[in-house]
Write an enzyme that holds these catalytic residues in place. Structure first.
Site, mmCIF file in Angstrom:
data_model
loop_
_atom_site.group_PDB
_atom_site.id
_atom_site.type_symbol
_atom_site.label_atom_id
_atom_site.label_comp_id
_atom_site.label_asym_id
_atom_site.label_seq_id
_atom_site.Cartn_x
_atom_site.Cartn_y
_atom_site.Cartn_z
ATOM 1 N N ASP A 44 3.097 9.014 -11.105
ATOM 2 C CA ASP A 44 4.116 8.796 -12.136
ATOM 3 C C ASP A 44 3.519 9.015 -13.531
ATOM 4 O O ASP A 44 4.222 8.949 -14.541
ATOM 5 C CB ASP A 44 4.800 7.425 -11.997
ATOM 6 C CG ASP A 44 3.824 6.270 -12.065
ATOM 7 O OD1 ASP A 44 2.608 6.505 -12.167
ATOM 8 O OD2 ASP A 44 4.291 5.107 -12.005
ATOM 9 N N SER A 45 2.213 9.338 -13.581
ATOM 10 C CA SER A 45 1.612 9.795 -14.849
ATOM 11 C C SER A 45 2.329 11.065 -15.316
ATOM 12 O O SER A 45 2.229 11.462 -16.479
ATOM 13 C CB SER A 45 0.112 10.064 -14.675
ATOM 14 O OG SER A 45 -0.129 10.842 -13.521
ATOM 15 N N ASP A 83 4.149 8.779 -5.990
ATOM 16 C CA ASP A 83 4.306 7.441 -6.556
ATOM 17 C C ASP A 83 5.749 6.974 -6.518
ATOM 18 O O ASP A 83 6.666 7.721 -6.887
ATOM 19 C CB ASP A 83 3.877 7.456 -8.034
ATOM 20 C CG ASP A 83 2.435 7.045 -8.220
ATOM 21 O OD1 ASP A 83 1.851 6.445 -7.294
ATOM 22 O OD2 ASP A 83 1.891 7.312 -9.313
ATOM 23 N N LYS A 112 2.848 5.798 -2.806
ATOM 24 C CA LYS A 112 1.902 4.856 -3.429
ATOM 25 C C LYS A 112 2.707 3.888 -4.292
ATOM 26 O O LYS A 112 3.663 4.295 -4.945
ATOM 27 C CB LYS A 112 0.873 5.603 -4.284
ATOM 28 C CG LYS A 112 -0.054 4.658 -5.076
ATOM 29 C CD LYS A 112 -1.281 5.367 -5.614
ATOM 30 C CE LYS A 112 -1.071 6.108 -6.901
ATOM 31 N NZ LYS A 112 -0.588 5.287 -8.028
ATOM 32 N N GLU A 114 2.220 0.156 -6.868
ATOM 33 C CA GLU A 114 1.270 -0.721 -7.557
ATOM 34 C C GLU A 114 1.508 -2.186 -7.167
ATOM 35 O O GLU A 114 2.649 -2.593 -6.972
ATOM 36 C CB GLU A 114 1.444 -0.568 -9.078
ATOM 37 C CG GLU A 114 1.080 0.813 -9.567
ATOM 38 C CD GLU A 114 1.275 0.992 -11.075
ATOM 39 O OE1 GLU A 114 1.495 -0.013 -11.787
ATOM 40 O OE2 GLU A 114 1.203 2.146 -11.533
ATOM 41 N N GLU A 181 -7.958 1.185 -9.947
ATOM 42 C CA GLU A 181 -7.948 1.772 -11.292
ATOM 43 C C GLU A 181 -8.683 0.873 -12.280
ATOM 44 O O GLU A 181 -8.355 -0.310 -12.427
ATOM 45 C CB GLU A 181 -6.491 2.014 -11.762
ATOM 46 C CG GLU A 181 -6.457 2.690 -13.136
ATOM 47 C CD GLU A 181 -5.164 3.420 -13.459
ATOM 48 O OE1 GLU A 181 -4.264 3.493 -12.606
ATOM 49 O OE2 GLU A 181 -5.073 3.915 -14.604
HETATM 50 O O1 KIV Z 1 0.148 8.237 -11.699
HETATM 51 C C1 KIV Z 1 -1.060 8.465 -11.554
HETATM 52 O O2 KIV Z 1 -1.601 9.475 -12.016
HETATM 53 C C2 KIV Z 1 -1.857 7.476 -10.836
HETATM 54 C C3 KIV Z 1 -3.338 7.625 -10.868
HETATM 55 C C4 KIV Z 1 -3.800 7.160 -12.185
HETATM 56 C C5 KIV Z 1 -4.001 6.898 -9.765
HETATM 57 O O3 KIV Z 1 -1.316 6.573 -10.292
#
Ligand code: KIV
Length: 279
Positions: A44-45, A83, A112, A114, A181
């Site tokens: 989600d970055s 994500d 994924k 959090e 992280e």
């Molecule tokens: O969204 C992302 O890029 C991430 C990484 C920082 C692990 O979750």
């Protein structure tokens, strides 16, 4: 045939580190896949590096589905993990399952999310539907940025104990791996030695079973944040700006296009045309 979760677990067993990179679009995903990366993370970055948000908080499910579809069209070899964005899994377990399903239908092999212990029930429920889950503890961008800003995790004994307990709870819930992280090197080492699934570090030292970085960071394409843990392999921002600026000056001066860039009519057809229009 592309990699499976089993291949990732076997790679850890073999003692070879697991390589993970973010990807959000077809072209970049094709290049990263060709480079032999184990896992393409549709992180989600994307909200920050692709869409220009200040954080990952505004990212929506529709956006993650679009990015996941693009990456899955490119992938030949790697495992795809996508994500779950902020508030797509926190409100209820049924949201979490339904949204995980959407990412899988878009082409993800795993999702994924959090969170530590508090997320273990949600993770267990997703895993029970047959969708593999990667956990994510330590610095958690979806919530920690709201509360504390960017901060290294696990510097004190109490913080370390909480992280270790979180990792064990995720392992018990059935994750196939855990992203750590910005966790101190010492705590990452303890977690990696304690749990049976691979740890994937980002800013979490050398003892993790694998490493993940944001592709824009390693290529030097995102200048807003320059975390200490990033290793930059190229300075593409400078090169891209220079190339586009050269193109602009070529257009302005008439140097571009040149003969090799345009198409011509057949000479006899041109002659006929001239006669017809009287020129
Ligand atoms: O969204 C992302 O890029 C991430 C990484 C920082 C692990 O979750």
């Amino acid at each position: 045939m592309h990699k499976s979760v089993k291949d990732i677990l076997e790679k850890r067993q073999s003692g070879t580190k697991i390589s993970v990179i973010t990807a959000y679009d077809y072209t970049m995903a094709s290049l990263c896949d060709k480079a032999g990366i184990d896992i393409l993370l549709v992180g989600d970055s994307a909200g920050m590096v692709m869409l220009g948000y200040e954080s990952t908080v505004p990212v929506t499910m529709d956006q993650m589905v679009l990015f996941t579809e693009a990456v899955s069209r490119a992938r030949q070899n790697a495992l795809i993990v996508s994500d779950l964005p902020f508030m797509s899994y926190q409100a209820s377990i049924s949201d979490a399952i339904a949204n995980s399903g959407k990412l899988v239908k878009a082409g993800a092999d795993a999702v994924k999310l959090e969170g530590g212990k508090a997320m273990s029930g949600t993770i267990k429920a997703i895993v029970e539907t047959g969708i593999p889950v990667m956990g994510h503890i330590g610095f958690q961008p979806q919530t920690t940025t709201l509360a504390q800003g960017y901060k290294v995790q696990g510097r004190t004994k109490d913080a370390a104990v909480r992280l270790i307990e979180d990792a064990k709870a995720l392992e018990e819930a059935g994750v196939f791996s855990i992203a750590l992280e910005m966790v101190t090197d010492e705590v990452s080492k303890i977690i990696s030695e304690t749990i049976s699934v691979p740890t994937i570090g980002i800013g979490s030292g050398k003892y993790c079973d694998g490493q993940v970085l944001v592709v824009h960071d390693i290529l030097g394409m995102y200048d807003k944040l320059k975390p200490k843990f990033v290793k930059q392999y190229l300075s593409l921002s400078d090169q891209i700006t220079k190339a586009v600026s050269n193109y602009r000056t070529d257009v302005e001066s008439g140097k571009f296009p040149a003969e090799e860039n345009w198409f011509s009519m057949d000479k006899s057809e041109l002659e006929k045309l001239r006669k017809e229009i009287g020129k």
